[in-house]
Enzyme design. Structure first.
Site, mmCIF file in Angstrom:
data_model
loop_
_atom_site.group_PDB
_atom_site.id
_atom_site.type_symbol
_atom_site.label_atom_id
_atom_site.label_comp_id
_atom_site.label_asym_id
_atom_site.label_seq_id
_atom_site.Cartn_x
_atom_site.Cartn_y
_atom_site.Cartn_z
ATOM 1 N N GLY A 280 3.405 6.540 8.618
ATOM 2 C CA GLY A 280 4.842 6.738 8.451
ATOM 3 C C GLY A 280 5.650 5.528 8.839
ATOM 4 O O GLY A 280 6.794 5.368 8.420
ATOM 5 N N HIS B 189 0.812 -1.215 0.000
ATOM 6 C CA HIS B 189 0.000 0.000 0.000
ATOM 7 C C HIS B 189 0.849 1.270 0.000
ATOM 8 O O HIS B 189 0.362 2.341 -0.355
ATOM 9 C CB HIS B 189 -0.986 0.000 1.182
ATOM 10 C CG HIS B 189 -0.377 0.339 2.506
ATOM 11 N ND1 HIS B 189 0.055 -0.606 3.404
ATOM 12 C CD2 HIS B 189 -0.140 1.535 3.098
ATOM 13 C CE1 HIS B 189 0.525 -0.014 4.484
ATOM 14 N NE2 HIS B 189 0.412 1.292 4.324
ATOM 15 N N SER C 109 4.349 2.449 8.236
ATOM 16 C CA SER C 109 3.908 1.416 7.301
ATOM 17 C C SER C 109 5.080 0.868 6.491
ATOM 18 O O SER C 109 5.964 1.615 6.083
ATOM 19 C CB SER C 109 2.870 1.988 6.338
ATOM 20 O OG SER C 109 1.650 2.219 6.976
ATOM 21 N N ASP D 156 -0.477 -7.538 1.403
ATOM 22 C CA ASP D 156 0.127 -6.205 1.484
ATOM 23 C C ASP D 156 1.651 -6.332 1.586
ATOM 24 O O ASP D 156 2.241 -6.170 2.652
ATOM 25 C CB ASP D 156 -0.436 -5.452 2.692
ATOM 26 C CG ASP D 156 -0.042 -3.980 2.700
ATOM 27 O OD1 ASP D 156 0.448 -3.491 1.661
ATOM 28 O OD2 ASP D 156 -0.238 -3.318 3.746
#
Length: 319
Positions: free
Chosen positions: A215, A75, A217, A123
């Protein structure tokens, strides 16, 4: 002849590496000890951590898995307008405000073909660097997990440069922060997050407002076992209900499920990942001018229209 042999062995020792998941700089000295409720990480404590940036601005974390590849969250990179030349990878540091940072470019972005933005399933993404990493005490590859469940994990941590206050987008830290994390039972977590898939895991810290946030992620959830001192990446910071809410876990991509995918992708790209050879081959140093340089020369002027458009699109994706 004896002296020559000794010098040759010393040279090979500097170039060849024995294992992943090690923290030589951190463990040589006595230690004290989007991250909510976290503490500052020590130098070399998370040598596999990298900052993924666009226009000299951090927007996601990532992890070194070998001398060519970074693993992160899909993502972070799912914007169609994003291309490899827009990205830079900062590694070997805890402080993103250091005047001189090691910065590498990206030649390929590989997002899992079954990534679903609506459910956040699969993801995961890979970044191929333009030059290989020369491992040192501040730059080390993480180990891939050998087991899917939390039954044998001893200590687990997440780290990142993300928000330190859940409702303040200006609270991102330039210094790497860390928090201790406990992996939760998957079935119990589905009661909180019904859309949880088998490619995800839950982790939090009971009765504490510890969590990852915007931030962070793409950064790693790493764990160690009681039987050895290696660190393994168990998860990738993915999504959650909010940041730092008590008894509400964060959701992570279960990295154990993606070993075959990583192997296949890296083979296709011509830089094969072999977990058994992560640090057994001698690594050639990149040209000196690519190792230590200011970030300021990496991108167009901040006033450039393409740069601002890119940053706006990234903010829309991540937040």
């Amino acid at each position: 002849m004896l002296l020559l042999s000794v010098l040759l062995l010393m040279s090979q020792a500097r170039g060849a590496h024995l294992a992943c998941g090690k923290r030589p700089t951190y463990e040589e000295e006595f230690q004290h000890s989007r991250i909510i409720g976290g503490m500052e990480a020590e130098e070399g404590e998370f040598p596999w951590m990298v900052s993924i940036q666009a226009g000299n601005q951090h927007f996601c974390g990532g992890t070194i898995i070998n001398n060519w590849w970074i693993v992160t969250a899909a993502h972070c990179l799912s914007n169609d307008e994003l291309n490899p030349m827009d990205l830079s990878i900062v590694l070997g540091t805890n402080d993103l405000q250091s005047p001189f940072l090691e910065v590498k470019g990206v030649t390929s972005i590989v997002i899992h073909k079954n990534f679903e933005r609506s459910t956040m399933d699969n993801d995961i993404a890979l970044l191929l660097l333009n030059t290989e990493i020369k491992f040192s005490g501040l730059k080390e590859p993480i180990c891939m997990p050998r087991q899917p469940g939390p039954t044998k994990w001893n200590k687990c941590w997440v780290a990142g440069w993300g928000q330190t206050k859940p409702d303040d987008k200006n609270s991102e830290s330039s210094d790497l922060k860390k928090v201790p994390i406990v992996i939760m039972d998957w079935r119990e977590c589905t009661k909180v997050f019904p859309k949880l898939t088998k490619n995800m895991l839950c982790a939090g810290y009971a009765n504490k407002s510890y969590d990852s946030c915007q931030g962070d992620s793409g950064g790693p959830l790493v764990c160690t076992t009681e039987s050895d001192r290696k660190w393994y990446q168990v998860g990738i910071i993915s999504w959650g209900r909010s940041c730092g809410q008590k008894n509400i876990p964060g959701i992570y991509t279960l990295l154990y499920n993606y070993g075959p995918w990583i192997k296949k992708v890296t083979e296709v790209e011509g830089r094969s990942y072999d977990p058994e050879k992560v640090r057994t081959e001698e690594v050639r140093a990149p040209p000196p001018e690519t190792q230590m340089r200011s970030k300021a020369s990496e991108f167009p002027e901040p006033s450039g229209p393409r740069l601002w458009l890119l940053l706006c699109l990234l903010s829309y994706i991540l937040f």
